[in-house]
Design a protein around this motif. Structure first.
Motif, PDB file in Angstrom:
ATOM      1  N   ASN A 154       0.747  -1.271   0.046  1.00  0.00           N
ATOM      2  CA  ASN A 154       0.008  -0.158  -0.190  1.00  0.00           C
ATOM      3  C   ASN A 154       1.018   1.299  -0.033  1.00  0.00           C
ATOM      4  O   ASN A 154       0.315   2.419  -0.230  1.00  0.00           O
ATOM      5  N   GLY A 156       4.238   4.007  -0.851  1.00  0.00           N
ATOM      6  CA  GLY A 156       4.483   4.542  -2.178  1.00  0.00           C
ATOM      7  C   GLY A 156       5.349   4.083  -3.113  1.00  0.00           C
ATOM      8  O   GLY A 156       4.738   3.843  -4.331  1.00  0.00           O
ATOM      9  N   VAL A 157       6.264   3.396  -2.605  1.00  0.00           N
ATOM     10  CA  VAL A 157       7.237   2.478  -3.510  1.00  0.00           C
ATOM     11  C   VAL A 157       6.334   1.241  -3.880  1.00  0.00           C
ATOM     12  O   VAL A 157       6.226   0.721  -4.958  1.00  0.00           O
ATOM     13  N   HIS A 216      11.414  -3.781   2.235  1.00  0.00           N
ATOM     14  CA  HIS A 216      11.788  -2.477   3.059  1.00  0.00           C
ATOM     15  C   HIS A 216      11.829  -2.546   4.424  1.00  0.00           C
ATOM     16  O   HIS A 216      11.971  -1.705   4.934  1.00  0.00           O
ATOM     17  N   PHE A 276      19.529  -2.569  -2.539  1.00  0.00           N
ATOM     18  CA  PHE A 276      19.235  -1.671  -3.276  1.00  0.00           C
ATOM     19  C   PHE A 276      19.119  -0.271  -2.735  1.00  0.00           C
ATOM     20  O   PHE A 276      18.860   0.088  -1.918  1.00  0.00           O
ATOM     21  N   VAL A 278      19.001   3.805  -4.575  1.00  0.00           N
ATOM     22  CA  VAL A 278      18.631   4.416  -5.504  1.00  0.00           C
ATOM     23  C   VAL A 278      19.785   5.474  -5.950  1.00  0.00           C
ATOM     24  O   VAL A 278      19.970   5.764  -7.193  1.00  0.00           O
TER      25      VAL A 278
HETATM   26  N1  LIG Z   1      16.915   2.199  -1.122  1.00  0.00           N
HETATM   27  C1  LIG Z   1      16.357   3.090  -1.695  1.00  0.00           C
HETATM   28  O1  LIG Z   1      16.842   3.509  -2.649  1.00  0.00           O
HETATM   29  C2  LIG Z   1      14.991   3.391  -1.298  1.00  0.00           C
HETATM   30  C3  LIG Z   1      14.423   4.547  -1.995  1.00  0.00           C
HETATM   31  C4  LIG Z   1      12.827   4.898  -1.834  1.00  0.00           C
HETATM   32  C5  LIG Z   1      12.426   4.104  -0.600  1.00  0.00           C
HETATM   33  N2  LIG Z   1      12.989   3.554   0.125  1.00  0.00           N
HETATM   34  C6  LIG Z   1      12.439   2.715   1.089  1.00  0.00           C
HETATM   35  O2  LIG Z   1      11.261   2.346   0.882  1.00  0.00           O
HETATM   36  C7  LIG Z   1      10.283   2.100   2.010  1.00  0.00           C
HETATM   37  C8  LIG Z   1       9.013   2.569   1.662  1.00  0.00           C
HETATM   38  O3  LIG Z   1       9.099   4.018   1.442  1.00  0.00           O
HETATM   39  P1  LIG Z   1       7.837   5.069   0.889  1.00  0.00           P
HETATM   40  O4  LIG Z   1       8.318   6.428   0.571  1.00  0.00           O
HETATM   41  O5  LIG Z   1       7.021   4.503  -0.152  1.00  0.00           O
HETATM   42  O6  LIG Z   1       7.121   5.159   2.224  1.00  0.00           O
HETATM   43  P2  LIG Z   1       5.471   5.159   2.771  1.00  0.00           P
HETATM   44  O7  LIG Z   1       4.656   5.444   1.507  1.00  0.00           O
HETATM   45  O8  LIG Z   1       5.213   5.785   3.729  1.00  0.00           O
HETATM   46  O9  LIG Z   1       4.962   3.664   2.929  1.00  0.00           O
HETATM   47  C9  LIG Z   1       5.560   2.996   3.947  1.00  0.00           C
HETATM   48  C10 LIG Z   1       5.198   1.624   3.846  1.00  0.00           C
HETATM   49  O10 LIG Z   1       5.786   0.978   5.021  1.00  0.00           O
HETATM   50  C11 LIG Z   1       5.060   0.380   5.856  1.00  0.00           C
HETATM   51  N3  LIG Z   1       5.583   0.439   7.022  1.00  0.00           N
HETATM   52  C12 LIG Z   1       5.620   1.656   7.958  1.00  0.00           C
HETATM   53  N4  LIG Z   1       6.318   1.302   9.155  1.00  0.00           N
HETATM   54  C13 LIG Z   1       6.523  -0.125   9.148  1.00  0.00           C
HETATM   55  C14 LIG Z   1       7.311  -0.767   9.994  1.00  0.00           C
HETATM   56  N5  LIG Z   1       7.784  -0.329  11.275  1.00  0.00           N
HETATM   57  N6  LIG Z   1       7.402  -2.108   9.474  1.00  0.00           N
HETATM   58  C15 LIG Z   1       7.093  -2.425   8.332  1.00  0.00           C
HETATM   59  N7  LIG Z   1       6.359  -1.647   7.549  1.00  0.00           N
HETATM   60  C16 LIG Z   1       6.139  -0.529   7.844  1.00  0.00           C
HETATM   61  C17 LIG Z   1       3.730   1.440   5.535  1.00  0.00           C
HETATM   62  O11 LIG Z   1       2.575   0.498   6.102  1.00  0.00           O
HETATM   63  P3  LIG Z   1       1.399   1.091   6.890  1.00  0.00           P
HETATM   64  O12 LIG Z   1       0.813   2.139   6.022  1.00  0.00           O
HETATM   65  O13 LIG Z   1       0.360   0.042   7.120  1.00  0.00           O
HETATM   66  O14 LIG Z   1       2.030   1.876   8.319  1.00  0.00           O
HETATM   67  C18 LIG Z   1       3.807   1.355   4.219  1.00  0.00           C
HETATM   68  O15 LIG Z   1       3.369   0.280   3.473  1.00  0.00           O
HETATM   69  C19 LIG Z   1      10.976   2.832   2.987  1.00  0.00           C
HETATM   70  O16 LIG Z   1      11.541   1.717   3.986  1.00  0.00           O
HETATM   71  C20 LIG Z   1      12.163   3.531   2.553  1.00  0.00           C
HETATM   72  O17 LIG Z   1      13.115   3.872   3.191  1.00  0.00           O
HETATM   73  C21 LIG Z   1      14.217   2.947  -0.310  1.00  0.00           C
END
Ligand SMILES: NC(=O)c1ccc[n+]([C@@H]2O[C@H](COP(=O)([O-])OP(=O)(O)OC[C@H]3O[C@@H](n4cnc5c(N)ncnc54)[C@H](OP(=O)(O)O)[C@@H]3O)[C@@H](O)[C@H]2O)c1
Length: 342
Positions: A154, A156-157, A216, A276, A278
């Motif tokens: 659900n 963003g990513v 993630h 990974f 970005v």
């Molecule tokens: N490595 C990279 O290059 C890169 C790039 C972009 C993003 N990311 C990572 O991708 C992830 C998602 O980012 P986003 O911007 O898409 O975030 P987002 O839209 O805020 O979505 C976060 C997601 O993680 C879940 N979540 C929140 N707290 C959690 C926890 N303690 N344990 C497990 N799941 C949890 C949320 O579920 P609920 O809605 O049910 O709380 C939601 O599905 C993050 O961890 C971010 O650091 C990494």
């Protein structure tokens, strides 16, 4: 807002969302090789949730202006930049600095947003779309007929990743809390409640294991993700959401993931693991990094225009309501992206 005034959000230190400050100043001028972008949409990423706690592994020292990505119109070009870029709607990945009415970006880092996509729609797929595309097609290299597990489907990513995988003919199992399960089903995802025994449920759905897991969550749960892989499968670990509220070193959770990935790949086995990021490769080969990013974001914009990817705008709020935007992002009720507007 005055058209000639800069408005930006400052993160002064470790604060609650209400501690974010609005600063007014003069609009900066584009230097050589740069463009000045008038922001039309930026967004709240999980990174900012970590940064306000001082928990993002390579955030700059406080105070700084957060904002991982930005969409807007080029209003001025610096020396050496094609003046024809003025008036063009562009998107850019900046890591910090996006939460501002005007943003200076290297001209080589902006990607044109095609006609027919609004600024807010484009914003939902900048960092989210590039991350999702690269993990799916450059790391896991999925093929039609395969099955993958997307944690946080659900988010963003996660939501863009699920859409792109479905468009590639891949079956998607997605974890999320039950309030998001109907939405996931509508997008062709088989939902699993992350509070249940996820491993047991995934084994029921894919007895031979899955071809890729996108994780993630990090922490110890990543071991379960690795064990769910079918022979030939790929684990893509890309975050450490589960350690957001921990104390101690902000690098340690990522270093542990890197060590696990290294160890798993060193074992004799037919599975692969990646961590990974970005931004990987940017310091070593800037031009190759930019070419990849441009090609991949262009593919994602095309998928958005075709309707393969849905722009999920959870809410649109102006910059001066950034505290509400952060609270909403952290509420656990959101499906998609919180978009900030001028
Ligand atoms: N490595 C990279 O290059 C890169 C790039 C972009 C993003 N990311 C990572 O991708 C992830 C998602 O980012 P986003 O911007 O898409 O975030 P987002 O839209 O805020 O979505 C976060 C997601 O993680 C879940 N979540 C929140 N707290 C959690 C926890 N303690 N344990 C497990 N799941 C949890 C949320 O579920 P609920 O809605 O049910 O709380 C939601 O599905 C993050 O961890 C971010 O650091 C990494």
């Amino acid at each position: 807002m005055n058209a000639g005034e800069l408005v930006e959000v400052v993160l002064p230190g470790k604060v609650e969302p209400e501690g974010l400050r609005i600063r007014h100043g003069a609009v900066p001028a584009a230097g050589p090789g740069q463009v000045l972008v008038r922001m039309e949409a930026t967004g709240v990423s999980f990174a900012e949730q970590q940064m306000r706690r001082g928990r993002y592994y390579d955030q700059p020292p406080f105070p700084f202006v957060p904002g991982y990505d930005v969409v807007g119109t080029v209003v001025a070009t610096g020396e050496g930049v094609d003046p024809g870029l003025a008036g063009v709607r562009v998107a850019a990945l900046v890591k910090v600095g996006g939460w501002a009415s005007h943003v200076i970006v290297e001209a080589a880092d902006v990607v044109e947003v095609p006609e027919g996509i609004s600024a807010a729609e484009a914003e939902t797929v900048v960092v989210n779309g590039i991350t999702a595309w690269q993990m799916l097609h450059r790391k896991a290299r999925v093929r039609a007929g395969q099955t993958v597990l997307v944690h946080g489907a659900n988010g963003g990513v996660g939501s863009v990743l699920a859409d792109l995988a479905r468009a590639a003919g891949v079956r998607v199992i997605g974890t999320a809390s039950p309030r998001h399960h109907d939405t996931l089903r509508r997008h062709g995802v088989v939902p699993v409640d992350y509070r249940d025994d996820v491993a047991a449920r995934v084994r029921e759905l894919a007895p031979g294991g899955v071809d890729a897991v996108f994780d993630h969550v990090g922490g110890r749960g990543v071991v379960a993700s690795w064990r769910l892989l079918a022979p030939g499968g790929t684990l893509v670990s890309y975050g450490s959401a589960s350690t957001r509220d921990d104390e101690g070193s902000k690098q340690w959770p990522v270093l542990k993931l890197l060590a696990r990935v290294w160890l798993w790949n060193a074992l004799p086995n037919r599975r692969r693991a990646y961590f990974f990021n970005v931004w990987a490769g940017r310091a070593l080969a800037k031009n190759a990094f930019r070419a990849r990013l441009r090609a991949d974001l262009t593919q994602v914009f095309a998928a958005l225009r075709r309707g393969d990817v849905t722009a999920r705008i959870a809410a649109e709020l102006p910059l001066d309501r950034v505290a509400d935007a952060m609270r909403l992002a952290e509420s656990g009720t959101v499906a998609g992206k919180i978009v900030l507007t001028p």
